[in-house]
Design a protein around this motif. Structure first.
Motif, PDB file in Angstrom:
ATOM      1  N   UNK A  17       0.849  -1.190   0.000  1.00  0.00           N
ATOM      2  CA  UNK A  17       0.000   0.000   0.000  1.00  0.00           C
ATOM      3  C   UNK A  17       0.886   1.242   0.000  1.00  0.00           C
ATOM      4  N   UNK A  18       0.645   2.121  -0.948  1.00  0.00           N
ATOM      5  CA  UNK A  18       1.396   3.383  -0.997  1.00  0.00           C
ATOM      6  C   UNK A  18       0.428   4.553  -0.942  1.00  0.00           C
ATOM      7  N   UNK A  19       0.852   5.628  -0.269  1.00  0.00           N
ATOM      8  CA  UNK A  19       0.100   6.894  -0.298  1.00  0.00           C
ATOM      9  C   UNK A  19       0.971   7.886  -1.041  1.00  0.00           C
ATOM     10  N   UNK A  20       0.595   8.221  -2.252  1.00  0.00           N
ATOM     11  CA  UNK A  20       1.471   9.068  -3.055  1.00  0.00           C
ATOM     12  C   UNK A  20       2.809   8.357  -3.185  1.00  0.00           C
ATOM     13  N   UNK A  21       3.879   9.006  -2.787  1.00  0.00           N
ATOM     14  CA  UNK A  21       5.190   8.369  -2.888  1.00  0.00           C
ATOM     15  C   UNK A  21       5.587   7.576  -1.657  1.00  0.00           C
ATOM     16  N   UNK A  22       4.751   7.610  -0.610  1.00  0.00           N
ATOM     17  CA  UNK A  22       5.117   6.936   0.641  1.00  0.00           C
ATOM     18  C   UNK A  22       4.698   5.468   0.592  1.00  0.00           C
ATOM     19  N   UNK A  23       5.678   4.570   0.677  1.00  0.00           N
ATOM     20  CA  UNK A  23       5.343   3.143   0.725  1.00  0.00           C
ATOM     21  C   UNK A  23       5.022   2.773   2.166  1.00  0.00           C
ATOM     22  N   UNK A  24       3.743   2.858   2.515  1.00  0.00           N
ATOM     23  CA  UNK A  24       3.337   2.639   3.904  1.00  0.00           C
ATOM     24  C   UNK A  24       3.447   1.163   4.266  1.00  0.00           C
ATOM     25  N   UNK A  50      -1.848   0.942   8.801  1.00  0.00           N
ATOM     26  CA  UNK A  50      -2.204   0.817   7.386  1.00  0.00           C
ATOM     27  C   UNK A  50      -2.444  -0.646   7.026  1.00  0.00           C
ATOM     28  N   UNK A  51      -1.553  -1.525   7.483  1.00  0.00           N
ATOM     29  CA  UNK A  51      -1.715  -2.962   7.229  1.00  0.00           C
ATOM     30  C   UNK A  51      -3.056  -3.454   7.769  1.00  0.00           C
ATOM     31  N   UNK A  52      -3.364  -3.049   9.000  1.00  0.00           N
ATOM     32  CA  UNK A  52      -4.580  -3.544   9.636  1.00  0.00           C
ATOM     33  C   UNK A  52      -5.832  -2.926   9.006  1.00  0.00           C
ATOM     34  N   UNK A  53      -5.701  -1.677   8.536  1.00  0.00           N
ATOM     35  CA  UNK A  53      -6.858  -1.063   7.881  1.00  0.00           C
ATOM     36  C   UNK A  53      -7.186  -1.766   6.574  1.00  0.00           C
ATOM     37  N   UNK A  54      -6.186  -2.352   5.934  1.00  0.00           N
ATOM     38  CA  UNK A  54      -6.483  -3.126   4.721  1.00  0.00           C
ATOM     39  C   UNK A  54      -7.261  -4.383   5.087  1.00  0.00           C
ATOM     40  N   UNK A  58     -10.891  -0.852   5.331  1.00  0.00           N
ATOM     41  CA  UNK A  58     -10.928   0.611   5.311  1.00  0.00           C
ATOM     42  C   UNK A  58     -10.053   1.172   4.194  1.00  0.00           C
ATOM     43  N   UNK A  59      -8.942   0.513   3.881  1.00  0.00           N
ATOM     44  CA  UNK A  59      -8.109   0.876   2.728  1.00  0.00           C
ATOM     45  C   UNK A  59      -8.112  -0.297   1.765  1.00  0.00           C
ATOM     46  N   UNK A  60      -8.066  -0.002   0.468  1.00  0.00           N
ATOM     47  CA  UNK A  60      -7.899  -1.074  -0.518  1.00  0.00           C
ATOM     48  C   UNK A  60      -6.414  -1.286  -0.741  1.00  0.00           C
ATOM     49  N   UNK A  61      -5.999  -2.533  -0.768  1.00  0.00           N
ATOM     50  CA  UNK A  61      -4.567  -2.800  -0.978  1.00  0.00           C
ATOM     51  C   UNK A  61      -4.218  -2.581  -2.447  1.00  0.00           C
ATOM     52  N   UNK A  62      -2.957  -2.184  -2.680  1.00  0.00           N
ATOM     53  CA  UNK A  62      -2.496  -1.981  -4.054  1.00  0.00           C
ATOM     54  C   UNK A  62      -2.183  -3.318  -4.708  1.00  0.00           C
ATOM     55  N   UNK A  63      -1.658  -4.245  -3.913  1.00  0.00           N
ATOM     56  CA  UNK A  63      -1.314  -5.558  -4.457  1.00  0.00           C
ATOM     57  C   UNK A  63      -1.304  -6.554  -3.310  1.00  0.00           C
ATOM     58  N   UNK A  64      -1.299  -7.852  -3.665  1.00  0.00           N
ATOM     59  CA  UNK A  64      -1.246  -8.885  -2.647  1.00  0.00           C
ATOM     60  C   UNK A  64      -2.581  -9.571  -2.484  1.00  0.00           C
ATOM     61  N   UNK A 223       7.490  -4.688  12.326  1.00  0.00           N
ATOM     62  CA  UNK A 223       7.540  -3.910  11.083  1.00  0.00           C
ATOM     63  C   UNK A 223       8.437  -2.704  11.239  1.00  0.00           C
ATOM     64  N   UNK A 224       9.064  -2.341  10.124  1.00  0.00           N
ATOM     65  CA  UNK A 224       9.900  -1.138  10.085  1.00  0.00           C
ATOM     66  C   UNK A 224       9.827  -0.597   8.672  1.00  0.00           C
ATOM     67  N   UNK A 225       9.551   0.694   8.552  1.00  0.00           N
ATOM     68  CA  UNK A 225       9.458   1.341   7.232  1.00  0.00           C
ATOM     69  C   UNK A 225       8.558   0.582   6.266  1.00  0.00           C
ATOM     70  N   UNK A 226       7.471   0.043   6.771  1.00  0.00           N
ATOM     71  CA  UNK A 226       6.500  -0.613   5.900  1.00  0.00           C
ATOM     72  C   UNK A 226       6.794  -2.073   5.610  1.00  0.00           C
ATOM     73  N   UNK A 227       7.955  -2.562   6.045  1.00  0.00           N
ATOM     74  CA  UNK A 227       8.296  -3.959   5.758  1.00  0.00           C
ATOM     75  C   UNK A 227       8.365  -4.776   7.039  1.00  0.00           C
ATOM     76  N   UNK A 228       8.241  -6.099   6.865  1.00  0.00           N
ATOM     77  CA  UNK A 228       8.378  -6.981   8.024  1.00  0.00           C
ATOM     78  C   UNK A 228       9.858  -7.245   8.274  1.00  0.00           C
ATOM     79  N   UNK A 229      10.293  -6.939   9.494  1.00  0.00           N
ATOM     80  CA  UNK A 229      11.678  -7.248   9.880  1.00  0.00           C
ATOM     81  C   UNK A 229      11.799  -8.734  10.154  1.00  0.00           C
ATOM     82  N   UNK A 230      10.807  -9.253  10.881  1.00  0.00           N
ATOM     83  CA  UNK A 230      10.847 -10.670  11.193  1.00  0.00           C
ATOM     84  C   UNK A 230       9.638 -11.078  11.994  1.00  0.00           C
TER      85      UNK A 230
END
Ligand SMILES: Nc1ncnc2c1ncn2[C@@H]1O[C@H](COP(=O)(O)OP(=O)(O)O)[C@@H](O)[C@H]1O
Ligand SMILES: [Mg+2]
Lengths: 266, 403
Positions: A17-24, A50-54, A58-64, A223-230
């Motif tokens: 999920x991205x908001x404009x240029x931000x990869x949330x 953002x992940x949980x809102x998908x 509440x938000x539509x995911x861009x992919x996945x 999570x960190x910067x939109x990605x799963x660390x582990x």
């Protein structure tokens, strides 16, 4: 690594999920089983909400893809998530401050008779049900007709929780549920989580603070910067290990690294 | 978890069920003060059957618009176009009825009314679409609408004045024959009071059955007050005689139109999910969305409702003037907004009542009428009403802050 067997209740794969240029949220995989508490951890802005809102529609995911009980789910709207038994206690609580507890409990899902183009609300019935559900959670909460703006943080939280309970969540998302609560109320929420877990409800518990959730969770997803660390079972890692994941993005032994793990841990 | 644990269970009654709305009641008090003041200042001209009848007829148009404006404002929007939409719809009705359709056809005026209502709905949908689906602020969209539909009102007949309307159509304007008559007015009074009483009893029964404390005594008192007020209203309207006769006029048709609008809008705002949703959207649109409320559709429907009410007001206005002119309804948007706001609607959304809007409209028209009676010029009236609007909003803010 996942100790649970059988079909997961929730399976999110490669979600973006991205908001404009931000990869949330970027390429996130998470799963949740019945009766499991999965803590989703990370700094503010990590992409947890953002992940949980998908998942909440509440938000539509861009992919996945998302599978609920093994079935692919679009999750195009909150109503669709409700139908799949996904209830969310949002970080903001999602209360209309000008409406009372009863109106907020049933917001969007009023008990109503359809008459032509109208849906006529059964206000007395809703008040009756709200009184029952809320008194189970908090017997001292009786001012059901006070606008929410005049209620305490704990009472507002109670309304949001009462929604999830009344509509019989199979999957419960709790986004920072104790952020506005005192220690006593936090303990009550912890008890409630254990009770719901014992009924087989799967719970995503979102927090930016490891101490709030470590004892309650079966697994943590950091999570960190939109990605799963582990991802790790709480029995396989220490709180310090998880702190390292949150702060440094360093994936310890005993955890499965995700795309966001630091590539060269020292 | 709570500090309010000492609240007795008797407090568990929705304010709207517990008897009286304090805000609306204080406005009614203000109305009395205005009436008595102007009565004294004008040397006894204000509280006469003739003047009150005219105020009722004039108020009807503003109040019909203010009802729609209230739900628009409750959703945290505004509609600046209502005067122009009224003018445009009125001109279309005039053109069809007077120039296009055969004058003597019985279906002529009913069809023009239906077309007018449909046009109002369409214009409302047009505004609502821009606002709810394209995300343009309602202030901008309806400011555009103010210009577009005033221009369109001119274009319909190149600025010509069209007259006269069908005699039956003119009854909607509350002219000499445009009232119910004495007997039917009393009959209407009885029917309405019986229905109102039965409704209250049903609600009371249901609440009691579900174990809620319902304030029976307050409700009986409220019923009695409404009964007295309604009886006084009917008696006054009946005592205004037709010219050169001793036949009482009775309740004017515009007031009947307003009554129907008010009953319908009260029903919608109090008892339907749509009513719940407009308040939720105005209170917190994010919360409304997260709870699955169709926020766009709800706002669209609110504007469609406003458009239909503009068309209804257009029928009353053109019927009263017995002419269609391209300037009909100019500045009415401001009266409608002022009435809604004086009646307690909050421009920040989530608050407002239909009853308040009607009382707000009555206050504005009473001021207008009272100042005419004491010989104030139209420019002086504008200054006074502007000041009253500001004072009303200030008082409202101050009072609700203290609560
Ligand atoms: N509705 C939105 N519009 C634009 N950016 C958003 C929106 N929601 C979240 N973001 C951005 O996405 C990122 C992740 O936010 P969020 O999911 O709220 O993080 P967390 O819940 O972990 O604190 C942040 O950079 C945030 O600014
Ligand atoms: Mg968050």
């Amino acid at each position: 690594m996942e100790t649970q067997t059988g079909k997961p209740l929730v399976e999110m794969r490669g979600v973006f999920k991205a908001f404009g240029g931000v990869h949330a949220v970027e390429d996130v995989d998470v799963t949740l089983h019945a009766g499991e508490v999965v803590a989703v951890l990370g700094h503010n802005g990590a992409g947890k909400s953002t992940l949980m809102k998908m998942l909440a529609g509440a938000y539509r995911r861009d992919a996945g893809s998302v599978h609920i009980d093994g079935k692919a789910a679009e999750l195009a709207s909150p109503a669709e998530a409700f139908e799949l038994g996904i209830e969310t206690i949002h970080q903001t609580l999602a209360l209309a401050d000008n409406l009372d507890a009863t109106a907020n409990l049933f917001l969007g899902r009023e008990i109503a008779w359809r008459v032509g183009p109208f849906r006529i609300m059964d206000s007395a019935r809703m008040r009756d049900v709200a009184a029952k559900v809320i008194s189970q959670l908090n017997p001292r909460f009786t001012n059901l007709n006070t606008p929410c703006r005049d209620l305490s943080g704990g009472q507002r939280q109670t309304i949001a929780i009462a929604r999830a309970i009344h509509f019989e969540a199979h999957v419960l998302i709790m986004d920072e549920p104790t952020a506005a609560l005192g220690p006593h109320e936090t303990a009550m929420v912890a008890d409630l989580i254990r009770e719901l877990k014992s009924k087989g409800i799967g719970i995503f518990l979102i927090s930016h603070d490891i101490h709030d959730v470590f004892d309650l969770a079966d697994r943590v997803v950091v999570m960190k910067n939109g990605q799963v660390v582990g991802t790790a079972n709480t029995s396989d890692v220490s709180q310090d290990d998880v702190l390292g994941m949150i702060i440094l993005g360093k994936c310890p032994e005993g955890a499965i690294p995700g795309p966001g793990a630091r590539s060269n841990p020292q | 978890m709570t500090t309010e644990s000492l609240d007795p269970p008797a407090m568990n009654v929705a304010p709207r069920d517990s008897g009286f709305n304090v805000r609306t009641l204080s406005l009614v008090g203000l109305l009395f003060v205005i009436a008595v003041t102007f009565h004294l200042l004008s040397g006894g001209l204000f509280l006469t059957a003739r003047n009150l009848y005219n105020i009722v007829v004039q108020t009807s148009v503003v109040a019909i618009l203010a009802c729609g404006m209230t739900i628009v404002i409750v959703t945290r929007n505004i509609d600046l176009s209502v005067g122009s939409v009224l003018g445009c719809v009125g001109m279309v009705i005039a053109l069809l009825q007077i120039q296009i359709f055969p004058q003597e056809a019985a279906w002529n005026w009913p069809l023009t009314v239906v077309i007018g209502l449909a046009l109002g709905a369409l214009i409302g949908a047009w505004h609502g679409f821009w606002i709810a689906y394209l995300g343009v602020p309602s202030f901008v969209v309806t400011l555009g609408g103010l210009l577009i539909f005033r221009g369109a009102a001119f274009e319909v007949a190149q600025g010509k004045t069209l007259a006269p309307f069908d005699p039956i159509y003119r009854l909607f304007g509350g002219g000499i024959d445009g009232a119910l008559g004495v007997g039917p007015s009393w009959m209407l009074f009885v029917v309405i009071m019986v229905l109102y009483g039965l409704g209250e009893i049903l609600v009371h029964r249901r609440q009691t059955r579900l174990g809620f404390h319902s304030k029976a005594r307050a409700k009986v008192l409220r019923f009695a007050l409404v009964l007295v007020a309604a009886a006084a209203f009917v008696a006054t309207m009946n005592s205004y005689l037709k010219p050169r006769s001793d036949i009482g006029r009775g309740v004017p048709i515009p007031a009947l139109v307003l009554l129907s609008v008010v009953l319908f809008m009260e029903f919608v705002t109090r008892f339907t999910t749509f009513g719940r949703y407009i308040f939720a959207i105005g209170g917190n649109i994010d919360a409304a969305r997260l709870n699955g409320i169709p926020t766009r559709r709800t706002v669209l429907v609110a504007f469609i409702t406003m458009g239909v009410l503009c068309a209804i007001a257009a029928v009353v206005t053109t019927a009263r003037l017995n002419a269609g002119t391209s300037s009909t309804g100019e500045l009415l948007e401001l009266s409608a907004i002022a009435a809604a706001v004086i009646g307690g609607a909050s421009l920040s959304g989530g608050r407002g009542t239909i009853a308040g809007a009607v009382v707000g409209a009555l206050i504005i028209q009473s001021l207008e009428s009272g100042m005419v009676l004491i010989g104030a010029s139209s420019s002086q009236r504008m200054v006074a009403i502007g000041l009253v609007l500001m004072a009303a909003v200030f008082a409202d803010k101050y009072l609700s802050g203290e609560e």
